[in-house]
Design a protein around this motif. Structure first.
Motif, PDB file in Angstrom:
ATOM      1  N   GLU A  36       1.054  -0.941   0.199  1.00  0.00           N
ATOM      2  CA  GLU A  36      -0.314   0.069   0.167  1.00  0.00           C
ATOM      3  C   GLU A  36       0.819   1.270   0.084  1.00  0.00           C
ATOM      4  N   LYS A  37       0.684   2.460  -0.588  1.00  0.00           N
ATOM      5  CA  LYS A  37       1.347   3.679  -0.669  1.00  0.00           C
ATOM      6  C   LYS A  37       0.048   4.533  -0.783  1.00  0.00           C
ATOM      7  N   GLY A  38       0.312   5.537   0.154  1.00  0.00           N
ATOM      8  CA  GLY A  38      -0.288   6.917   0.227  1.00  0.00           C
ATOM      9  C   GLY A  38      -1.938   6.443  -0.548  1.00  0.00           C
ATOM     10  N   ALA A  62      -2.494  -5.086 -17.438  1.00  0.00           N
ATOM     11  CA  ALA A  62      -2.777  -3.194 -17.694  1.00  0.00           C
ATOM     12  C   ALA A  62      -1.751  -2.121 -17.093  1.00  0.00           C
ATOM     13  N   SER A  63      -1.088  -1.372 -17.258  1.00  0.00           N
ATOM     14  CA  SER A  63      -0.258   0.335 -17.468  1.00  0.00           C
ATOM     15  C   SER A  63      -0.993   0.220 -16.408  1.00  0.00           C
ATOM     16  N   GLY A  64       0.555   0.238 -14.933  1.00  0.00           N
ATOM     17  CA  GLY A  64      -0.880   0.555 -13.421  1.00  0.00           C
ATOM     18  C   GLY A  64      -1.366  -1.130 -12.282  1.00  0.00           C
ATOM     19  N   ALA A  65      -1.432  -1.979 -13.408  1.00  0.00           N
ATOM     20  CA  ALA A  65      -1.624  -3.311 -12.546  1.00  0.00           C
ATOM     21  C   ALA A  65      -0.728  -3.891 -11.427  1.00  0.00           C
ATOM     22  N   GLY A  66       0.535  -3.361 -10.995  1.00  0.00           N
ATOM     23  CA  GLY A  66       0.913  -4.358 -10.356  1.00  0.00           C
ATOM     24  C   GLY A  66       2.252  -5.022 -10.377  1.00  0.00           C
ATOM     25  N   LYS A  67       2.775  -4.834 -11.756  1.00  0.00           N
ATOM     26  CA  LYS A  67       4.061  -5.509 -12.193  1.00  0.00           C
ATOM     27  C   LYS A  67       5.152  -5.628 -11.683  1.00  0.00           C
ATOM     28  N   THR A  68       5.192  -4.126 -12.097  1.00  0.00           N
ATOM     29  CA  THR A  68       6.861  -4.030 -11.384  1.00  0.00           C
ATOM     30  C   THR A  68       7.124  -3.906  -9.734  1.00  0.00           C
ATOM     31  N   SER A  69       6.048  -3.630  -9.659  1.00  0.00           N
ATOM     32  CA  SER A  69       5.551  -3.391  -8.508  1.00  0.00           C
ATOM     33  C   SER A  69       5.878  -4.419  -7.342  1.00  0.00           C
TER      34      SER A  69
END
Ligand SMILES: Nc1ncnc2c1ncn2[C@@H]1O[C@H](COP(=O)(O)OP(=O)(O)OP(=O)(O)O)[C@@H](O)[C@H]1O
Ligand SMILES: [Mg+2]
Length: 254
Positions: free
Chosen positions: A14-16, A39-46
């Motif tokens: 969780e961030k902010g 999709a972009s923002g789905a959390g892959k890099t995280s």
């Protein structure tokens, strides 16, 4: 460090006030090639950052060979993991050879192994004399290949690759993807590769992980995924399947 099994247990981030990852439970075995789509923002890099202990504040557990990475030395952990960043991240004032050999400098050695650098350049289909160039003198695709070579330099057991072929033309992308898969098999690597190219994921991976709004909504072999009746999975998988069919029709009609 040998890495045989990665296990994520109720992983959340969780961030902010925004939930970036939620309730992720999965296990990846030694030798598996996993593609991560979504999709972009789905959390892959995280997700990759959590596996590589680059995120300190997640909840749940990341286990490597049954050991919680929170209790492992990060230096030791990273030595066993090759990480190809989404934004390449080459050092601009270092030559290609110095960039590829950077892990040896980080480990405290004064010089990198020239033979290993040459071997990796060849493996990534880059000319030997590129070793002396600087990152600003490379095309986007060449820089990406140098970043992969650097991640492979220390012979890690686990490779985390975040859109490693993003800046490549389709033909080079396909050929390098196949070359990397071969490398993965020969070296007995475990690979987790994020890609926006669903066709690439289905063609290369043993299993495909689908991320959606921070959740892992599917984790299955390509054939099983292609037959899924989940709407979010279909939304990702159908366009490339339609495209492939249309191309085959075109070929059949020629
Ligand atoms: N440090 C941070 N602080 C706040 N929000 C963050 C932070 N890092 C990531 N996020 C948010 O978390 C979500 C997931 O980001 P992430 O980078 O994991 O997505 P992604 O699936 O890799 O996307 P892309 O395909 O665009 O690379 C995004 O909404 C992003 O804005
Ligand atoms: Mg990303």
């Amino acid at each position: 460090m040998d890495i045989a099994r990665i296990e994520l247990s109720d992983l959340a981030l969780e961030k902010g006030g925004t939930r970036i990852l939620r309730g992720i439970d999965l296990a990846i075995a030694k030798g598996e090639f996993v593609a991560v789509i979504g999709a972009s923002g789905a959390g892959k890099t995280s997700l990759l950052r959590c596996i590589n202990a680059l995120v300190p504040d997640y909840s749940g557990r990341v286990l490597i060979d049954g050991k919680d990475t929170a209790g492992l030395s990060h230096q030791q952990l990273r030595r066993g993991i090759g990480y190809v960043l989404q934004n390449i991240g080459l050092f601009p004032h270092r030559t290609v050879a110095e960039n590829i050999g950077m892990p040896s400098r980080i480990a405290g050695k004064r010089r990198h192994d020239e033979a290993r650098v040459a071997e990796l350049l060849e493996m990534m289909e880059l000319p030997a004399d590129m070793a002396r160039r600087y990152p600003a003198e490379l095309s986007g695709g060449q820089a990406q290949r140098v970043a992969i070579a650097r991640a492979l330099y220390s012979r890690p057991a686990l490779m985390l690759l975040d859109e490693p072929f993003g800046a490549l033309d389709p033909a080079t992308r396909a050929s390098l993807g196949e070359a990397y898969r071969k490398r993965h098999d020969e070296a007995g690597l475990t690979s987790v590769m994020v890609t926006h190219d669903v066709a690439e994921a289905l063609a290369l991976a043993d299993r495909v992980l689908v991320m959606h709004g921070g959740k892992a909504i599917a984790f299955a072999p390509p054939a099983q995924l292609a037959a899924s009746d989940d709407a979010a999975v279909r939304a990702l998988v159908d366009p490339p399947l339609r495209q492939a069919r249309a191309l085959l029709d075109l070929k059949g009609g020629a």
